[in-house]
Design a protein around this motif. Structure first.
Motif, short mmCIF file in Angstrom:
data_model
loop_
_atom_site.label_atom_id
_atom_site.label_comp_id
_atom_site.label_asym_id
_atom_site.label_seq_id
_atom_site.Cartn_x
_atom_site.Cartn_y
_atom_site.Cartn_z
N GLY A 78 -21.22 27.52 1.59
CA GLY A 78 -20.50 27.19 2.88
C GLY A 78 -19.35 27.47 2.86
O GLY A 78 -18.32 27.69 1.90
N GLN A 79 -18.64 28.20 3.96
CA GLN A 79 -17.32 28.35 4.20
C GLN A 79 -16.50 27.20 3.90
O GLN A 79 -15.38 27.23 3.77
N ALA A 137 -6.89 22.98 9.35
CA ALA A 137 -6.12 24.36 10.24
C ALA A 137 -7.28 25.02 10.89
O ALA A 137 -7.39 25.43 11.93
N GLN A 138 -7.93 25.62 10.02
CA GLN A 138 -9.25 26.57 10.01
C GLN A 138 -10.32 25.85 10.97
O GLN A 138 -10.70 26.24 12.20
N PHE A 139 -10.98 24.77 10.79
CA PHE A 139 -12.00 24.22 11.55
C PHE A 139 -11.19 23.52 12.66
O PHE A 139 -11.95 23.42 13.87
N GLY A 140 -10.12 23.03 12.54
CA GLY A 140 -9.58 22.38 13.87
C GLY A 140 -9.64 23.48 15.03
O GLY A 140 -9.70 23.48 15.93
N LEU A 141 -9.05 24.61 14.65
CA LEU A 141 -9.04 25.73 15.59
C LEU A 141 -10.12 26.23 15.94
O LEU A 141 -10.63 26.50 17.10
N SER A 160 -20.15 32.34 7.79
CA SER A 160 -20.54 33.50 8.63
C SER A 160 -19.56 33.90 9.72
O SER A 160 -19.66 34.38 10.72
N THR A 161 -18.21 33.18 9.34
CA THR A 161 -17.12 33.09 10.37
C THR A 161 -16.68 34.56 10.71
O THR A 161 -16.59 35.50 9.67
N GLU A 214 -22.49 25.95 11.35
CA GLU A 214 -23.13 26.94 10.53
C GLU A 214 -22.39 27.02 9.23
O GLU A 214 -22.91 27.66 8.23
N GLN A 215 -20.89 27.05 9.30
CA GLN A 215 -20.02 26.98 8.13
C GLN A 215 -20.24 25.96 7.31
O GLN A 215 -19.61 26.02 6.00
N LEU A 216 -21.07 24.94 7.34
CA LEU A 216 -21.37 23.90 6.41
C LEU A 216 -22.30 24.47 5.40
O LEU A 216 -21.93 24.47 4.20
#
Length: 474
Positions: free
Chosen positions: A363-364, A379-383, A426-427, A420-422
């Motif tokens: 997972g990302q 920061a990443q998942f907030g955006l 695949s970002t 899907e990043q959980l």
């Protein structure tokens, strides 16, 4: 790599020329979509050209910089201000700069299991800063230049056309096994054992693995549902046939997660109200954003999910059990440097007493959390999720059902990308571009802005015509 490996490098270096051609002959928003999505779908995965002191030249870098050049030279001149004091500005600055803080806090050597891991320095921090800036470019540019409902329609149209075209090599690999990347580029980024399913194979084509390919097709199915509903035709086939065909290919991809996304979200995109779509997107985005806290505090019913999966497929249930087990080990290690993480170069992983890496990090979210801590994750998942919340605030202002359907479907796609990043990583630049476009159109709706007639007409003209007008003498 061997054999045709040289062609992989040629394809990567030639992509800016292809991008220039697209910008010259197609309208700006359409060309931008094809430049980013085309790089993701057509260029080789996990192949890069590396020179000292500069980021690796790969499909992400050439696609994003080609988009940047296209925006500099071909974009309509619209007004836009990026404020560092807004929420998105704060998250963006944190996303770009937090790796430098992480590196500063990880200069020490670390003994993990039986391996001594050297510390990372400011060079790695600056390298990560540059890499994250390049990765984030599509969000910023789409927010500025793809911020109208017409642009959203263009993105969904391109996504459907790409899905229809990409389905042909996908069908070939479903029948013949995933061979195209090896044949054309001399390199296969996944493994045949990983892609083997139910007596056959998942298609990979030129993406990183079969899961990423199936998820791309699931999003194309959602876009097809929205265009079917809004009576937008993108191929000689009727919209219903395009939707059914993409759904059939998705079934053949043998990916349970992507199939679930396609069936449930595709049904919502076709028949539910835009407000309901966005509400569901908000729930999904909230789960993705809160997942580390929920996981750390035991609010994710891991054992119950494994038992539920076992009623459908014992092998997949075992795979899910292993995944949760590995997450627990990585989380325990990540909690030791909770706020800013362990940094890159394997420091966030767990090793046994012999110094061998024994963990899997699919997972990302766990990759980001381990490397850059909770601050980097937020920061990443907030955006990635903030555009969904912004859309939720303004979706009721769209009076036309057609516009609401397009924007609501885009919100669903962005939220599903975060979810899907959980389980997977695949970002892509396309993910960031869609998130940026959703945030841009939400801001435009909130502020009541409309494109000026000049800008709107310029978007619908091939860029070569606009260049000729600008360059002609007064």
């Amino acid at each position: 790599m061997s054999g045709a490996a040289w062609f992989a490098y040629v394809a990567i270096l030639a992509w800016p020329l292809a991008a220039l051609g697209l910008y010259r002959i197609r309208p700006f928003s359409e060309a931008t979509a094809w430049v980013v999505l085309g790089a993701l779908l057509l260029l080789p995965s996990q192949v890069s050209i590396k020179f000292e002191m500069i980021p690796s030249i790969d499909k992400t870098l050439v696609g994003n910089l080609s988009m940047l050049a296209g925006c500099l030279f071909f974009a309509p001149r619209t007004k836009g201000v990026f404020s560092l004091f807004s929420i998105v500005g704060l998250l963006a600055v944190t996303y770009v700069l937090s790796p430098v803080v992480t590196s500063a806090l990880n200069g020490d050597d670390a003994l993990v299991g039986g391996r001594l891991l050297p510390g990372v320095g400011y060079y790695d921090g600056v390298s990560a800063l540059i890499s994250q800036t390049i990765v984030f470019l599509p969000f910023l540019l789409a927010r500025r230049f793809l911020a109208s409902t017409k642009d959203v329609e263009t993105l969904l149209r391109v996504l459907v056309v790409a899905g229809l075209l990409y389905s042909l090599p996908m069908l070939f690999e479903i029948r013949m096994s995933p061979q195209l990347s090896q044949w054309i580029y001399g390199y296969f980024p996944s493994s045949y054992a990983t892609e083997a399913r139910y007596g056959g194979f998942r298609p990979v084509v030129f993406m990183v693995n079969g899961l990423a390919t199936a998820f791309f097709l699931a999003t194309a199915l959602l876009a097809a549902a929205a265009l079917w509903r809004t009576k937008v035709r993108v191929s000689p086939l009727p919209s219903t046939v395009s939707f059914a065909y993409l759904g059939l290919v998705l079934v053949l991809c043998k990916s349970a997660g992507a199939l679930l996304y396609g069936l449930v979200a595709g049904t919502m995109a076709r028949w539910s109200t835009p407000k309901f779509q966005v509400r569901v997107a908000v729930v999904l985005a909230s789960i993705a954003l809160m997942y580390p806290v929920l996981r750390l505090n035991g609010y994710i019913p891991a054992q119950s999910l494994v038992e539920l999966a076992s009623t459908f497929n014992k092998d997949r249930a075992q795979s899910l059990h292993v995944r949760f087990e590995q997450e627990d080990r990585l989380l325990t290690h990540a909690a030791e440097r909770f706020w800013f993480g362990w940094g890159r170069y394997g420091r966030s992983r767990v090793y046994d007493e012999r110094g061998e890496d024994t963990t899997l990090s699919d997972g990302q979210w766990i990759i980001t959390f381990g490397q850059f801590g909770l601050v980097g994750f937020i920061a990443q998942f907030g955006l990635l999720t903030l555009p969904v919340f912004s859309c939720w605030r303004v979706i009721s202002r769209l009076q036309l059902v057609r516009e609401g359907t397009l924007v609501g479907t885009l919100a669903l796609i962005v939220a599903l990308t975060a979810i899907e990043q959980l389980p997977n990583a695949s970002t892509s630049p396309w993910s960031w571009l869609l998130a940026g476009a959703l945030f841009g159109v939400s801001e435009r709706i909130r502020l009541g802005r409309r494109l000026s007639p000049t800008s709107a007409s310029a978007r619908n003209q091939p860029n070569s015509l606009r260049i000729n007008r600008i360059s002609s003498p007064a």
